[in-house]
Scaffold this motif. Structure first.
Motif, mmCIF file in Angstrom:
data_model
loop_
_atom_site.group_PDB
_atom_site.id
_atom_site.type_symbol
_atom_site.label_atom_id
_atom_site.label_comp_id
_atom_site.label_asym_id
_atom_site.label_seq_id
_atom_site.Cartn_x
_atom_site.Cartn_y
_atom_site.Cartn_z
ATOM 1 N N ILE A 58 2.569 -1.242 5.440
ATOM 2 C CA ILE A 58 2.660 0.016 4.698
ATOM 3 C C ILE A 58 1.344 0.780 4.772
ATOM 4 O O ILE A 58 1.327 2.012 4.858
ATOM 5 N N ILE A 59 0.236 0.041 4.746
ATOM 6 C CA ILE A 59 -1.063 0.693 4.810
ATOM 7 C C ILE A 59 -1.220 1.430 6.132
ATOM 8 O O ILE A 59 -1.640 2.590 6.183
ATOM 9 N N MET A 60 -0.860 0.756 7.239
ATOM 10 C CA MET A 60 -0.978 1.392 8.545
ATOM 11 C C MET A 60 -0.040 2.590 8.653
ATOM 12 O O MET A 60 -0.391 3.618 9.241
ATOM 13 N N GLU A 61 1.128 2.468 8.066
ATOM 14 C CA GLU A 61 2.076 3.586 8.085
ATOM 15 C C GLU A 61 1.498 4.785 7.332
ATOM 16 O O GLU A 61 1.587 5.931 7.794
ATOM 17 N N ALA A 62 0.897 4.514 6.177
ATOM 18 C CA ALA A 62 0.313 5.592 5.386
ATOM 19 C C ALA A 62 -0.860 6.239 6.116
ATOM 20 O O ALA A 62 -1.014 7.464 6.119
ATOM 21 N N LEU A 63 -1.692 5.416 6.768
ATOM 22 C CA LEU A 63 -2.808 5.958 7.526
ATOM 23 C C LEU A 63 -2.312 6.809 8.694
ATOM 24 O O LEU A 63 -2.916 7.830 9.031
ATOM 25 N N GLY A 64 -1.212 6.393 9.310
ATOM 26 C CA GLY A 64 -0.626 7.184 10.387
ATOM 27 C C GLY A 64 -0.177 8.551 9.899
ATOM 28 O O GLY A 64 -0.366 9.566 10.576
ATOM 29 N N VAL A 65 0.442 8.581 8.716
ATOM 30 C CA VAL A 65 0.883 9.847 8.130
ATOM 31 C C VAL A 65 -0.327 10.750 7.854
ATOM 32 O O VAL A 65 -0.314 11.943 8.160
ATOM 33 N N LEU A 66 -1.382 10.158 7.274
ATOM 34 C CA LEU A 66 -2.589 10.930 6.991
ATOM 35 C C LEU A 66 -3.196 11.497 8.271
ATOM 36 O O LEU A 66 -3.633 12.650 8.316
#
Length: 256
Positions: A58-66
């Motif tokens: 989830i962290i990597m997904e959120a960083l990708g969105v950012l």
């Protein structure tokens, strides 16, 4: 991987709002000072921590969105900047123009004579000019790699007054290794320029102002290095290959 504390805290609160629906609604509707007590916040963070430990993707997904959002904002700023500064980019009467001055597609290059990547794209650019009689290439001297870069830029712009800009430009780009002032003047002399006149013109305040304007324009467009190419509403940093340049020019021509 280590994440900044501020970013991680933001992820915790965002995840809390998503996972704990009633509390998330409360967070969205109450002012910041009334959102949580210390005990409530600790409970939320423990729940979120456990969840993230079990689902670290989830962290990597959120960083990708950012990252995507940041890229979109940057591209939007660039498009606005290109539109705002279109005249300065394409129609500056002081900027040297190679190719067809009346060409139907304008390619703008910011470059430095000591930039290895600029030298790398020098031959592809000459190929483009030979094969495309309707290409207009606007040259933006952008000396950022030391004193010799500034001397070379001044010499090239001064050579324009003798009708020798293009020959000196390609000769400087063909030079391998670091430049010195003596080498720049030797190269200029080899191209047939009047060196005494060149030296005098290099110190003309109008050339200083022209270089200052180029730097201000690059800063406004967030151009940090060389080379950088502009075709229509697209800005491409780095050494763009011949085929990519051909495609970009074809697309710009089709849109005009």
């Amino acid at each position: 991987m280590t994440f900044p504390r501020r970013l991680f805290a933001g992820l915790l609160l965002a995840a809390a709002a998503l996972m704990l629906t009633p509390l998330g609604t409360q967070l969205a509707t109450q002012p910041a000072h009334a959102q949580m007590s210390g005990t409530e916040r600790q409970a939320v963070e423990e729940v979120v921590r456990d969840y993230l430990l079990e689902n670290p993707e989830i962290i990597m997904e959120a960083l990708g969105v950012l990252e995507r959002r940041s890229q979109e904002r940057q591209e939007s700023r660039q498009r606005e900047g290109l539109s705002e500064h279109r005249v300065a980019l394409e129609e500056d009467p002081a900027a040297p123009v190679l190719g067809n001055p009346e060409g139907d597609v304008t390619l703008v290059e910011f470059f430095d004579y000591q930039c290895g990547y600029c030298k790398q794209v020098s031959e592809p650019l000459q190929t483009l000019l030979r094969e495309d009689p309707n290409l207009r290439l606007v040259m933006k001297e952008f000396p950022i790699l030391g004193p010799a870069s500034l001397v070379a830029a001044r010499a090239a712009l001064a050579a324009q007054r003798q009708g020798g800009y293009e020959e000196l430009h390609w000769a400087l780009m063909a030079h391998r290794g670091q430049l010195t002032e003596d080498q720049i003047l030797d190269i200029a002399e080899d191209t047939g320029l009047d060196i005494a006149r060149l030296r005098q013109d290099m110190n003309d305040p109008t050339i200083t102002e022209q270089l200052r304007s180029n730097h201000a324009l690059a800063e406004a467009l967030e151009i940090r290095g060389t080379p950088a190419f502009i075709v229509g509403d697209r800005l491409l940093p780095g050494a763009v290959g011949l085929d990519s340049l051909r495609q970009l020019i074809a697309e710009a021509r089709a849109e005009s």
